[in-house]
Scaffold this motif. Structure first.
Motif, PDB file in Angstrom:
ATOM      1  N   GLN A 246       0.831  -1.212   0.000  1.00  0.00           N
ATOM      2  CA  GLN A 246       0.000   0.000   0.000  1.00  0.00           C
ATOM      3  C   GLN A 246       0.858   1.251   0.000  1.00  0.00           C
ATOM      4  O   GLN A 246       0.550   2.230  -0.676  1.00  0.00           O
ATOM      5  CB  GLN A 246      -0.913  -0.008   1.222  1.00  0.00           C
ATOM      6  N   ALA A 247       1.959   1.199   0.756  1.00  0.00           N
ATOM      7  CA  ALA A 247       2.859   2.359   0.811  1.00  0.00           C
ATOM      8  C   ALA A 247       3.409   2.663  -0.571  1.00  0.00           C
ATOM      9  O   ALA A 247       3.492   3.822  -0.993  1.00  0.00           O
ATOM     10  CB  ALA A 247       4.003   2.086   1.780  1.00  0.00           C
ATOM     11  N   LYS A 248       3.766   1.618  -1.304  1.00  0.00           N
ATOM     12  CA  LYS A 248       4.307   1.813  -2.658  1.00  0.00           C
ATOM     13  C   LYS A 248       3.262   2.471  -3.535  1.00  0.00           C
ATOM     14  O   LYS A 248       3.555   3.347  -4.339  1.00  0.00           O
ATOM     15  CB  LYS A 248       4.728   0.470  -3.248  1.00  0.00           C
ATOM     16  N   SER A 249       2.030   2.031  -3.385  1.00  0.00           N
ATOM     17  CA  SER A 249       0.947   2.587  -4.199  1.00  0.00           C
ATOM     18  C   SER A 249       0.717   4.063  -3.853  1.00  0.00           C
ATOM     19  O   SER A 249       0.523   4.898  -4.726  1.00  0.00           O
ATOM     20  CB  SER A 249      -0.310   1.773  -3.965  1.00  0.00           C
ATOM     21  N   ILE A 250       0.785   4.374  -2.535  1.00  0.00           N
ATOM     22  CA  ILE A 250       0.552   5.772  -2.109  1.00  0.00           C
ATOM     23  C   ILE A 250       1.621   6.690  -2.684  1.00  0.00           C
ATOM     24  O   ILE A 250       1.351   7.792  -3.131  1.00  0.00           O
ATOM     25  CB  ILE A 250       0.553   5.861  -0.565  1.00  0.00           C
ATOM     26  N   LEU A 251       2.863   6.196  -2.673  1.00  0.00           N
ATOM     27  CA  LEU A 251       3.971   7.062  -3.080  1.00  0.00           C
ATOM     28  C   LEU A 251       4.210   7.042  -4.580  1.00  0.00           C
ATOM     29  O   LEU A 251       5.058   7.760  -5.079  1.00  0.00           O
ATOM     30  CB  LEU A 251       5.261   6.619  -2.374  1.00  0.00           C
ATOM     31  N   SER A 252       3.467   6.197  -5.309  1.00  0.00           N
ATOM     32  CA  SER A 252       3.761   6.073  -6.745  1.00  0.00           C
ATOM     33  C   SER A 252       3.540   7.405  -7.444  1.00  0.00           C
ATOM     34  O   SER A 252       2.601   8.134  -7.154  1.00  0.00           O
ATOM     35  CB  SER A 252       2.883   4.999  -7.360  1.00  0.00           C
TER      36      SER A 252
END
Lengths: 448, 369
Positions: A246-252
């Motif tokens: 989820q963190a990766k998705s938020i920061l994408s």
């Protein structure tokens, strides 16, 4: 006041605005023609196209009689090393004495004078002192008209006192401040409701792609109730795995608008974090700083930082020891390593079998996602689309001239000094070059 | 307007590009046609203009960085921008989007001034940031800290977006990246005129002499002229105001550029570097000594001014209020022969205020902090 700041397509006018109409006009304007036109006609055209952009709410007479100045402020950057070597005698020494450029500083002097000073681009400098223009230049509003509205509606302070005159002329050293929520509204993407989705659809005249035409409006009540569907009683490792994705998705860094998937991830991430914090033994954690909260999350997820080099290898092996089928063998190896004289850190790692090991990069990413999700949450009460994203076409207009010093965090800026011109560079943002500005300047000299 | 023929929606083939929203419109069954100009605009926005819709990650995104077809002119999105790419207005070659201070640099400026207690002048030279900007940064960060303490809502996502969209000056401990020119000399109105001044070739004509010529003052006597071997102050120290002319025509003599730049002491520093090449300790000692002397003399001048102001005031402390009575002088020079002049303070009996007259501007001209 009637809004004359329209952007007709039949006649490309550039305005102080970030609208897409304005961007299109800015992309297609040309310098006005001069061939076959009298000087009077050229001056008229030049001043009218520039006045469309500069101080459009200011009446012509007010500008020409009260604000226009024939004296233009300039500065020359001085080099103290050169001034130490030469007290000015070289510039004033006799000419034509057979000296060549290489003989002394003459070449250097000539190089110094190489760039012309675009004085004419300072024609509209006095209008940059206006409060509404300065707010627009500090990127606190999407147009001067909107900045004007903020001032009139009492959202702007000058030196800590409410100022409701858009025409207030800032003095050097004045600090102006706009309510941060207004700025977020002005510069953020608009909230998409069913109604506005229909109208934007009609404007572009083409069917929009699904992600956009679907209203992004959220149900506000749901947020608080369905907290329980996030299962944080699971194994910390699995939870951490979910959180990381989820963190990766938020920061994408996606260039498209925030999609439904990203929003879902953000919401799930926020909920998990919130529940973890509420489970904390410390009562003050919810009011603590973000760093303290992140430490608490790290504790609950049993996150350990991977050690560098040998430590990292040991940790990897320990991780493998827990997961691989032939665990006892690997474990014995790790234990043997732990028995060796190693640093206390490494020992601690070897002892904590339940710990989750994250590399520096992953940990940083998790922290960044945590920070971003708490600073830029989904909040349906806001008048702009949340999480906040910059509005469309903003980046093409985003610049801050040097005569302002802006602190974006608090949406405040200081008007340092009046705009100046220096060799090769004029500080007044204006859509046309020195030739058009110069022609307009001669119009206002009133010798036409 | 000519009568329009009603269009039956059901007969229209949806293969042709039709405005779907028009069909949803409430009061008209006529699909409103787009004008040619609007069609062109939306074609541009969906074609070349699509690049400007969202910011480029960690880069500026101005019109002049692209060609007419909407293709980025520089090699890739990762290559740093050239000056050509930093022009928001394609027709104006003299305007460039200049770098703003990065968040790190801002915090560092605040730290050096407020924590390390360095002077604004020192920090300005160290980091290559104009003195006025240093002051403004400290003031703004102080307000920010106060707002954080009061838990007021800040515009953090907005700030991050802006710092990604604009060029920024980074801060690193190892290498100083200068933000801007710190020694800007304002062009003085007296120097606008073009003068032809015949001077003897046997005598050096320097910046001090030029300033005196521009303000129509006489030449300095030789014993005060550094260029003639006189023992006066160095030009960069020459800040004592001098007057020329009489009565209404009295004005200040234009000082040499050495004294008018914001950091004159850097000239002396450069001279030291030339003379004491290699003797770094001595150069540094002289530099710090010079700054210290400057700071003390400024502080003394400030104190003198404060004392002089206090002398004109009478303070009456009642416990709850402190009344400050300032001594003023109402003289014939101020009130004029008619007694109605406005140069002296106070009301004039029988002289009405002008604020109800036509054309009086009520917008305040300054706001006191």
């Amino acid at each position: 006041m009637r809004n004359r700041a329209t952007t007709p397509l039949s006649k490309a006018k550039v305005r102080q605005s970030w609208s897409k109409f304005n961007l299109y006009n800015l992309s297609r304007i040309r310098s006005p023609p001069y061939r076959g036109r009298t000087f009077y006609q050229q001056k008229w055209t030049a001043k009218s196209i520039l006045r469309d952009y500069h101080g459009e709410p200011v009446r012509e007479a007010q500008w020409a009689k009260q604000l226009f100045r024939r004296r233009l402020n300039a500065v020359i950057p001085m080099d103290p090393t050169y001034m130490a070597r030469n007290d000015g005698t070289i510039e004033s020494s006799g000419r034509g004495s057979g000296l060549k450029d290489e003989d002394d500083f003459r070449g250097e002097i000539r190089k110094r004078m190489d760039k012309t000073i675009p004085y004419m681009n300072m024609t509209f400098a006095p209008l940059e002192r206006r409060l509404d223009t300065a707010i627009f230049r500090a990127l606190f509003a999407s147009s001067t008209r909107q900045a004007r509205q903020f001032v009139v509606h009492g959202a702007v302070k000058v030196n800590g006192k409410k100022m409701q005159y858009p025409g207030y002329l800032l003095n050097p050293g004045d600090m102006f401040q706009v309510e941060p929520q207004r700025v977020m509204f002005a510069t953020g993407a608009p909230k998409v409701t069913k109604k506005s989705a229909a109208t934007t659809d009609a404007d572009s005249g083409e069917p929009l792609d699904e992600a956009e035409s679907k209203p992004v409006e959220e149900e506000p009540a749901e947020e608080e109730e369905d907290d329980d569907d996030v299962d944080i009683e699971r194994e910390p490792r699995e939870l951490l795995k979910d959180l990381m994705s989820q963190a990766k998705s938020i920061l994408s860094h996606e260039r498209a608008k925030i999609g439904a998937k990203k929003k879902q991830d953000l919401r799930a991430f926020t909920k998990a974090v919130k529940r973890m914090l509420s489970r904390s033994t410390s009562s003050s954690v919810l009011t603590d700083s973000l760093e303290a909260q992140f430490e608490e999350i790290k504790n609950q997820l049993r996150i350990q930082k991977q050690q560098q080099k040998s430590g990292q290898a040991a940790a990897d092996r320990a991780k493998a020891a827990n997961e691989s089928p032939d665990a006892p063998l690997a474990k014995a190896q790790v234990d043997a390593e732990a028995a060796d004289p190693v640093t206390p850190d490494e020992k601690a790692i070897a002892e904590d079998k339940d710990a989750n090991y994250l590399s520096d990069e992953d940990l940083k990413q998790l922290q960044l996602a945590f920070k971003s999700s708490s600073e830029n949450p989904i909040d349906p009460r806001k008048p702009y689309a949340t999480p906040w994203t910059p509005r469309d076409y903003m980046s093409a207009f985003a610049f801050i001239p040097r005569y302002l010093e802006v602190n974006q965090n608090i949406c405040a800026a200081v008007y340092l000094r009046h705009p100046v011109v220096r060799p090769g560079l004029a500080e007044v943002p204006t859509p046309y070059g020195p030739d058009v500005n110069g022609t307009a300047f001669t119009w206002y000299l009133r010798r036409r | 307007m000519p009568p329009r023929a009603a269009v039956n929606i059901h007969n229209l083939s949806f293969k042709t590009s039709i405005c779907t929203s028009c069909l949803r419109r409430d009061f008209s069954s006529t699909p409103a046609p787009q004008t040619r100009l609007r069609r062109q605009m939306f074609a541009w926005l969906q074609g070349p203009g699509e690049s400007f819709r969202h910011p480029l990650p960690n880069s500026t995104n101005y019109l002049s960085a692209y060609n007419r077809q909407g293709k980025l002119l520089r090699e890739g999105e990762d290559t740093p921008e050239s000056t050509e790419d930093l022009r928001p207005f394609p027709l104006n070659k003299t305007f460039v989007s200049e770098a703003i201070l990065s968040e790190d640099l801002r915090q560092e400026i605040w730290r050096r001034v407020q924590v390390e207690k360095k002077s604004v002048r020192t920090v300005s030279v160290e980091l290559g940031v104009e003195m006025r900007r240093v002051g403004a940064v400290v003031r703004l960060v102080e307000v920010e800290n106060q707002m954080r303490e009061e838990r007021k809502q800040l515009a953090l996502p907005y700030a991050r977006a802006i710092h990604e969209m604009l060029p920024t000056t980074p801060y690193s401990q190892s290498k100083v990246v200068r933000h801007e020119s710190i020694n800007d000399l304002p062009v003085h109105p007296l120097t606008d005129q073009q003068l032809f001044y015949p001077t003897s070739e046997s005598r050096a004509f320097n910046r001090t002499d030029a300033g005196r010529v521009f303000s129509a003052a006489t030449r300095l006597p030789d014993e005060q002229d550094v260029a003639q071997g006189g023992a006066a102050k160095q030009p960069w120290q020459d800040i004592q105001p001098e007057k020329v002319g009489k009565g209404k025509n009295e004005m200040d003599i234009l000082k040499p550029a050495d004294a008018r730049i914001p950091h004159p002491h850097l000239i002396a520093f450069a001279k030291d570097q030339q003379e004491l090449r290699g003797n770094d300790d001595e150069i540094k000692n002289r530099y710090t000594q010079r700054l210290e002397d400057d700071a003390t003399s400024r502080a003394e001048a400030r104190e003198r001014k404060f004392a002089a102001d206090e002398k004109r005031k009478t303070r009456v402390d009642t416990g709850r209020w402190q009344f400050v009575v300032t001594d003023v002088k109402v003289s014939r020079q101020g009130t004029g022969i008619t007694g109605r002049g406005a140069a002296s303070p106070g009301m004039r009996y029988g002289v009405p205020h002008e604020d109800r007259k036509k054309g009086q501007v009520k917008i305040p001209t300054r706001v006191e902090v």
